[in-house]
Scaffold this motif. Structure first.
Motif: not given
Length: 180
Positions: A153-156, A158-159
């Protein structure tokens, strides 16, 4: 706690002393073998020299621990498999395991579509996009959905999966403790 470290340091020093004695004997054997040029002896000499070098490294590491350095980067963990690394797994029963990190990609029906073996202990979140790109190379398209454990999991990630790779169904749980 300092008394425990004192005991550990004392035991470690005893192991260092014994190991240095054995190391001296091994180096003595190597000197005697220098005069022999037989092929079978040469191979054994190389193995012994390698073990001597690794043992010196282990002694140096042990001395660092005795001096209070408990965090030795890229330390030698196994004399027989120098590339093995300590891997924190986040499991209750085993805080640390030793070996290699393996990434296995599979379909929802359990068919393995890719894998990779890593030296060291790279962060899971650095491995997700390359796994998706490998899938794209093999199958000619990105997967319809991606589900991972919280390590990826990381915002990067997912984006990038949603916006750049066009994957609409992404399930990467947030890191941290599970909520009620």
């Amino acid at each position: 706690m300092s008394q425990s470290w004192d005991e550990i340091n004392q035991m470690t020093q005893e192991v260092v002393d014994i190991t240095q004695s054995v190391l001296q004997q091994a180096e003595s054997v190597l000197k005697k073998l220098q005069q022999t040029k037989k092929p079978l002896v040469e191979a054994q000499k190389e193995k012994l020299q390698s073990l001597v070098n690794k043992t010196k490294q282990l002694i140096d590491q042990a001395k660092q621990v005795i001096d209070g350095n408990r965090m030795i980067p890229d330390r030698l963990i196994s004399i027989h498999d120098p590339e093995t690394r300590p891997i924190k797994k986040g499991k209750l029963t085993k805080k640390v395991e030793f070996g290699y990190k393996v990434r296995i990609d599979e379909t929802e029906s359990g068919f393995v579509t890719g894998y990779a073996v890593y030296t060291g202990n790279p962060s899971d979140d650095d491995l997700l996009i390359p796994a998706v790109q490998h899938h794209q190379e093999v199958f000619g398209s990105v997967p319809h959905a991606v589900a991972t454990d919280r390590g990826f999991s990381s915002r990067n990630n997912e984006q990038m999966m949603r916006e750049e790779l066009g994957i609409h169904r992404v399930s990467t749980p947030f890191r941290g403790k599970k909520s009620k």
